[in-house]
Design a protein around this motif. Structure first.
Motif, mmCIF file in Angstrom:
data_model
loop_
_atom_site.group_PDB
_atom_site.id
_atom_site.type_symbol
_atom_site.label_atom_id
_atom_site.label_comp_id
_atom_site.label_asym_id
_atom_site.label_seq_id
_atom_site.Cartn_x
_atom_site.Cartn_y
_atom_site.Cartn_z
ATOM 1 N N GLN A 1 0.951 -1.537 0.162
ATOM 2 C CA GLN A 1 0.203 -0.071 0.407
ATOM 3 C C GLN A 1 1.158 1.564 0.365
ATOM 4 N N ILE A 2 0.254 2.279 -1.107
ATOM 5 C CA ILE A 2 0.900 3.562 -0.351
ATOM 6 C C ILE A 2 0.507 4.510 0.454
ATOM 7 N N GLU B 1 11.753 10.921 4.988
ATOM 8 C CA GLU B 1 9.762 10.996 6.439
ATOM 9 C C GLU B 1 8.652 11.769 4.938
ATOM 10 N N ASN B 2 7.438 11.349 5.221
ATOM 11 C CA ASN B 2 6.817 11.838 4.717
ATOM 12 C C ASN B 2 6.636 11.857 3.153
ATOM 13 N N THR C 1 1.098 5.770 6.947
ATOM 14 C CA THR C 1 -0.179 6.344 7.007
ATOM 15 C C THR C 1 -0.675 5.991 5.132
ATOM 16 N N ASN C 2 -1.169 4.934 5.630
ATOM 17 C CA ASN C 2 -1.929 4.698 3.973
ATOM 18 C C ASN C 2 -2.451 5.748 2.742
ATOM 19 N N THR D 1 3.033 6.503 4.035
ATOM 20 C CA THR D 1 4.185 7.318 4.248
ATOM 21 C C THR D 1 4.908 7.282 5.396
ATOM 22 N N HIS D 2 5.844 7.591 5.818
ATOM 23 C CA HIS D 2 5.660 7.459 7.883
ATOM 24 C C HIS D 2 6.248 8.965 8.058
ATOM 25 N N THR D 3 6.210 9.029 9.684
ATOM 26 C CA THR D 3 7.291 10.296 9.866
ATOM 27 C C THR D 3 8.605 10.467 10.082
ATOM 28 N N GLU D 4 8.771 8.998 9.856
ATOM 29 C CA GLU D 4 10.869 9.325 9.905
ATOM 30 C C GLU D 4 10.821 8.141 8.790
#
Length: 179
Positions: free
Chosen positions: A97-98, A141-142, A170-171, A100-103
């Motif tokens: 799943q596409i 990140e992000n 975060t999908n 993001t992460h905060t790190e």
């Protein structure tokens, strides 16, 4: 050695310096560890005991600690995926799943092959980074991305984290992504 495929043009980029230059331009860290350091009995072994995972961490301790000191990583572990991994199909669906992460999401590949699909700048769009033993990559990140296995469906990687709970995905929906 890593190889890149730009999805919207099917252009391929190979060679360590070319790969590094492209990824630097996309703000993606790329480094290389010496794959031959892995003990012979762990080459191509994709079901690992806790003791074998610790052996991998000990083998690459100097590289891990140097990278952690430079980039603020606090903890690390080993992940091993193959067709023998329980619930592998469910895990791959989650990974594919596409998100993001905060790190940063960082992997040091010690055996096998895997692929990060990363959203590049507006001109580049999504690109694949095909990784093999020795390749180290950090997706910022992000940054929209996902990870999956190559056709061989086997990989062992060192993962590093800033947060002690690891990163949380975060999908996202991205209509610009095409498989």
């Amino acid at each position: 050695m890593a190889e890149i495929r730009i999805r919207n043009t099917n252009e391929r980029i190979s060679g360590e310096e070319n790969v590094r230059a492209f990824l630097d331009n996309q703000e993606v860290l790329y480094e290389h560890w010496e794959a031959s350091k892995l003990p012979a009995e762990l080459h191509n072994k994709f079901v690992l005991s806790d003791e074998e995972k610790q052996t991998i961490l000990s083998t690459y301790d100097e590289e891990i600690r140097e990278l952690a000191a430079r980039r603020g990583y606090q903890i690390w572990d080993v992940i091993s995926l193959s067709d023998a991994t329980p619930n592998i199909e469910d895990l791959l669906k989650k990974f594919e799943q596409i998100h993001t992460h905060t790190e940063d999401e960082i992997r040091g590949i010690v055996s096998g092959r895997g692929i990060f699909i990363i959203k590049g700048d507006e001109e580049t769009g999504y690109f694949d980074v095909e990784l093999e033993a020795g390749d180290v990559i950090s997706v910022p990140e992000n940054r929209a991305h996902f990870f999956t296995l190559m056709d061989n469906r086997e990989i062992i990687a060192v993962r590093l984290f800033i947060e002690k709970d690891g990163w949380i995905a975060t999908n996202i929906e991205d209509p610009t992504f095409t498989k």
